[in-house]
Design an enzyme around this catalytic site. Structure first.
Site, PDB file in Angstrom:
ATOM      1  N   ASN A   9      32.258  36.601  91.174  1.00 36.32           N
ATOM      2  CA  ASN A   9      32.044  37.495  92.537  1.00 36.32           C
ATOM      3  C   ASN A   9      31.099  38.700  92.116  1.00 36.32           C
ATOM      4  O   ASN A   9      31.252  39.577  91.522  1.00 36.32           O
ATOM      5  CB  ASN A   9      33.349  38.101  93.013  1.00 36.32           C
ATOM      6  CG  ASN A   9      33.425  39.121  93.917  1.00 36.32           C
ATOM      7  OD1 ASN A   9      32.136  39.095  94.845  1.00 36.32           O
ATOM      8  ND2 ASN A   9      34.269  40.024  94.149  1.00 36.32           N
ATOM      9  N   TRP A  10      29.805  38.360  92.731  1.00 33.26           N
ATOM     10  CA  TRP A  10      28.828  39.321  92.625  1.00 33.26           C
ATOM     11  C   TRP A  10      29.023  40.803  92.972  1.00 33.26           C
ATOM     12  O   TRP A  10      28.221  41.798  93.017  1.00 33.26           O
ATOM     13  CB  TRP A  10      27.548  38.912  92.889  1.00 33.26           C
ATOM     14  CG  TRP A  10      26.812  38.054  91.659  1.00 33.26           C
ATOM     15  CD1 TRP A  10      27.568  37.440  90.450  1.00 33.26           C
ATOM     16  CD2 TRP A  10      25.459  37.720  91.511  1.00 33.26           C
ATOM     17  NE1 TRP A  10      26.622  36.783  89.832  1.00 33.26           N
ATOM     18  CE2 TRP A  10      25.470  36.783  90.211  1.00 33.26           C
ATOM     19  CE3 TRP A  10      24.257  37.655  92.218  1.00 33.26           C
ATOM     20  CZ2 TRP A  10      24.266  36.325  89.708  1.00 33.26           C
ATOM     21  CZ3 TRP A  10      23.191  37.018  91.508  1.00 33.26           C
ATOM     22  CH2 TRP A  10      23.226  36.241  90.356  1.00 33.26           C
ATOM     23  N   LYS A  11      29.809  40.814  94.183  1.00 32.72           N
ATOM     24  CA  LYS A  11      30.281  41.845  95.152  1.00 32.72           C
ATOM     25  C   LYS A  11      28.772  42.186  95.582  1.00 32.72           C
ATOM     26  O   LYS A  11      27.900  41.569  95.898  1.00 32.72           O
ATOM     27  CB  LYS A  11      30.750  43.059  94.329  1.00 32.72           C
ATOM     28  CG  LYS A  11      32.121  42.557  93.488  1.00 32.72           C
ATOM     29  CD  LYS A  11      32.757  43.456  92.929  1.00 32.72           C
ATOM     30  CE  LYS A  11      34.103  43.153  92.106  1.00 32.72           C
ATOM     31  NZ  LYS A  11      35.191  44.150  91.615  1.00 32.72           N
ATOM     32  N   HIS A  88      39.828  40.055  99.422  1.00 29.43           N
ATOM     33  CA  HIS A  88      39.641  40.652  98.021  1.00 29.43           C
ATOM     34  C   HIS A  88      40.142  42.316  98.211  1.00 29.43           C
ATOM     35  O   HIS A  88      40.117  42.892  99.515  1.00 29.43           O
ATOM     36  CB  HIS A  88      38.142  40.810  97.855  1.00 29.43           C
ATOM     37  CG  HIS A  88      37.902  41.258  96.342  1.00 29.43           C
ATOM     38  ND1 HIS A  88      37.928  42.614  95.975  1.00 29.43           N
ATOM     39  CD2 HIS A  88      37.671  40.492  95.266  1.00 29.43           C
ATOM     40  CE1 HIS A  88      37.630  42.609  94.669  1.00 29.43           C
ATOM     41  NE2 HIS A  88      37.559  41.699  94.196  1.00 29.43           N
ATOM     42  N   GLU A  90      39.266  45.003  97.501  1.00 27.03           N
ATOM     43  CA  GLU A  90      38.008  45.961  97.879  1.00 27.03           C
ATOM     44  C   GLU A  90      37.870  45.847  99.494  1.00 27.03           C
ATOM     45  O   GLU A  90      37.666  46.914 100.114  1.00 27.03           O
ATOM     46  CB  GLU A  90      36.812  45.729  97.214  1.00 27.03           C
ATOM     47  CG  GLU A  90      36.844  46.114  95.941  1.00 27.03           C
ATOM     48  CD  GLU A  90      36.008  45.376  94.704  1.00 27.03           C
ATOM     49  OE1 GLU A  90      34.979  44.907  95.282  1.00 27.03           O
ATOM     50  OE2 GLU A  90      36.286  45.613  93.520  1.00 27.03           O
ATOM     51  N   GLU A 158      44.892  39.161  91.598  1.00 29.59           N
ATOM     52  CA  GLU A 158      44.282  40.116  91.099  1.00 29.59           C
ATOM     53  C   GLU A 158      44.780  41.430  91.117  1.00 29.59           C
ATOM     54  O   GLU A 158      44.746  42.043  92.292  1.00 29.59           O
ATOM     55  CB  GLU A 158      42.732  40.154  91.764  1.00 29.59           C
ATOM     56  CG  GLU A 158      41.787  38.801  91.802  1.00 29.59           C
ATOM     57  CD  GLU A 158      40.587  39.303  91.993  1.00 29.59           C
ATOM     58  OE1 GLU A 158      39.860  38.923  91.268  1.00 29.59           O
ATOM     59  OE2 GLU A 158      39.948  39.926  93.020  1.00 29.59           O
ATOM     60  N   GLY A 164      37.471  46.048  87.703  1.00 32.68           N
ATOM     61  CA  GLY A 164      36.639  46.721  87.412  1.00 32.68           C
ATOM     62  C   GLY A 164      37.061  48.178  86.750  1.00 32.68           C
ATOM     63  O   GLY A 164      36.169  49.045  86.625  1.00 32.68           O
ATOM     64  N   SER A 203      39.158  42.137  85.131  1.00 33.37           N
ATOM     65  CA  SER A 203      38.411  42.481  83.857  1.00 33.37           C
ATOM     66  C   SER A 203      38.339  41.232  83.029  1.00 33.37           C
ATOM     67  O   SER A 203      38.439  41.652  81.501  1.00 33.37           O
ATOM     68  CB  SER A 203      38.915  43.829  83.458  1.00 33.37           C
ATOM     69  OG  SER A 203      38.933  44.863  84.450  1.00 33.37           O
ATOM     70  N   GLY A 224      34.519  39.376  88.006  1.00 35.69           N
ATOM     71  CA  GLY A 224      33.266  40.254  88.860  1.00 35.69           C
ATOM     72  C   GLY A 224      32.220  40.755  88.038  1.00 35.69           C
ATOM     73  O   GLY A 224      31.294  40.030  87.894  1.00 35.69           O
ATOM     74  N   GLY A 225      32.340  41.978  87.257  1.00 29.37           N
ATOM     75  CA  GLY A 225      31.278  42.560  86.444  1.00 29.37           C
ATOM     76  C   GLY A 225      30.714  41.487  85.441  1.00 29.37           C
ATOM     77  O   GLY A 225      29.349  41.307  85.361  1.00 29.37           O
TER      78      GLY A 225
HETATM   79  C1  PEP Z   1      36.849  40.886  91.066  1.00 28.48           C
HETATM   80  O1  PEP Z   1      36.050  41.673  91.788  1.00 28.48           O
HETATM   81  O2  PEP Z   1      37.468  39.950  91.841  1.00 28.48           O
HETATM   82  C2  PEP Z   1      37.105  41.309  89.796  1.00 28.48           C
HETATM   83  C3  PEP Z   1      38.186  40.658  89.120  1.00 28.48           C
HETATM   84  O3  PEP Z   1      36.109  42.217  89.250  1.00 28.48           O
HETATM   85  P1  PEP Z   1      36.307  42.549  87.476  1.00 28.48           P
HETATM   86  O4  PEP Z   1      36.038  41.400  86.816  1.00 28.48           O
HETATM   87  O5  PEP Z   1      34.977  43.548  87.373  1.00 28.48           O
HETATM   88  O6  PEP Z   1      37.368  43.367  87.170  1.00 28.48           O
END
Ligand code: PEP
Length: 243
Positions: A9-11, A88, A90, A158, A164, A203, A224-225
């Protein structure tokens, strides 16, 4: 055993130039998916190599109409998306999305022939209050359509406190939640639920991927990251394929 899925997920990150990071990410033995911002879906899907799928990060539940700034599932399908992330944390936090809205979006996604990735997760306060499993039960019940199948739905656990932040749920916490979610899905959907993929997200990185993927009922990850660069994401894909 369901086919494993490594989803990125590039957000709100990325550019046309950064699509070079997708090169060589596809894998023959597992599903690999990148969900870039909506502006990059078509160009990414056109350029994607065999074995790499492109998805979206959200959609509107309606087919068309007066919804300024929103994107329908038909538009995402035309752009080349195969999956859509919904719910999600966010979006639940930034846009006050409710379980009912998430479910309506998931229904639109599956009606379009796409795969819904439905995210659920508890906050740190809810975990500390001992409410994790009841919160997840409520979110899963209310966000997942009645027509969910292993072919059209993926569930991503999640924990909000692990997204994040660099904090990762430990393998006991992940194992407890994933086996609970599997039992919940089996009670609701019967034998087919054994193949509904359960992703862990929060993460995930190369350094912790192997131990997370060894947890029973973890069928992949939502990342994500660490999905933004091939250098970080490729080892996660390889760890999942090896698990
Ligand atoms: C996400 O955005 O779904 C996520 C898990 O982010 P990260 O891996 O950066 O914690």
């Amino acid at each position: 055993m369901p086919r494993k899925l490594a989803a990125g997920n590039w957000k709100m990150n990325g550019s046309v130039a950064q699509l070079s990071e997708l090169s060589g990410l596809g894998h023959a033995d597992i599903d690999v998916l990148i969900c870039p911002p909506a502006t990059l879906i078509a160009v990414a899907a056109n350029a994607a190599e065999t074995g790499l799928m492109i998805g979206a990060q959200d959609c509107h539940a309606a087919a068309s109409g007066a919804h300024t700034g929103d994107i329908s599932t038909a538009m995402l399908a035309e752009a080349g998306a195969t999956h859509v992330i919904v719910g999600h944390s966010e979006r639940r936090a930034d846009h006050a999305e409710t379980d009912d809205q998430v479910r309506a979006k998931a229904e639109a996604i599956t009606a379009q022939g796409l795969i819904a990735i439905i995210c659920i997760g508890e906050t740190l306060a809810q975990r500390e209050a001992g409410e994790t499993l009841s919160i997840l039960d409520a979110q899963l019940s209310a966000s997942t359509p009645d027509n969910a199948t292993a072919a059209n739905t993926v569930i991503a656990y999640e924990p909000v406190w692990a997204i994040g932040t660099g904090l990762t749920a430990n393998t006991d916490q992940i194992g407890e939640v994933h086996s609970h979610l599997r039992a919940h899905l089996t009670e609701r959907f019967g034998a087919d639920a054994a193949d509904i993929r359960l992703l862990y997200g929060g993460s995930v990185k190369a350094a912790n991927a192997t131990e997370i993927f060894a947890v029973p009922d973890v069928d992949g990850a939502l990342v994500g990251g660490a999905s933004l660069t091939a250098k970080d994401f490729r080892p996660i894909v390889d760890a999942l394929a090896a698990s």
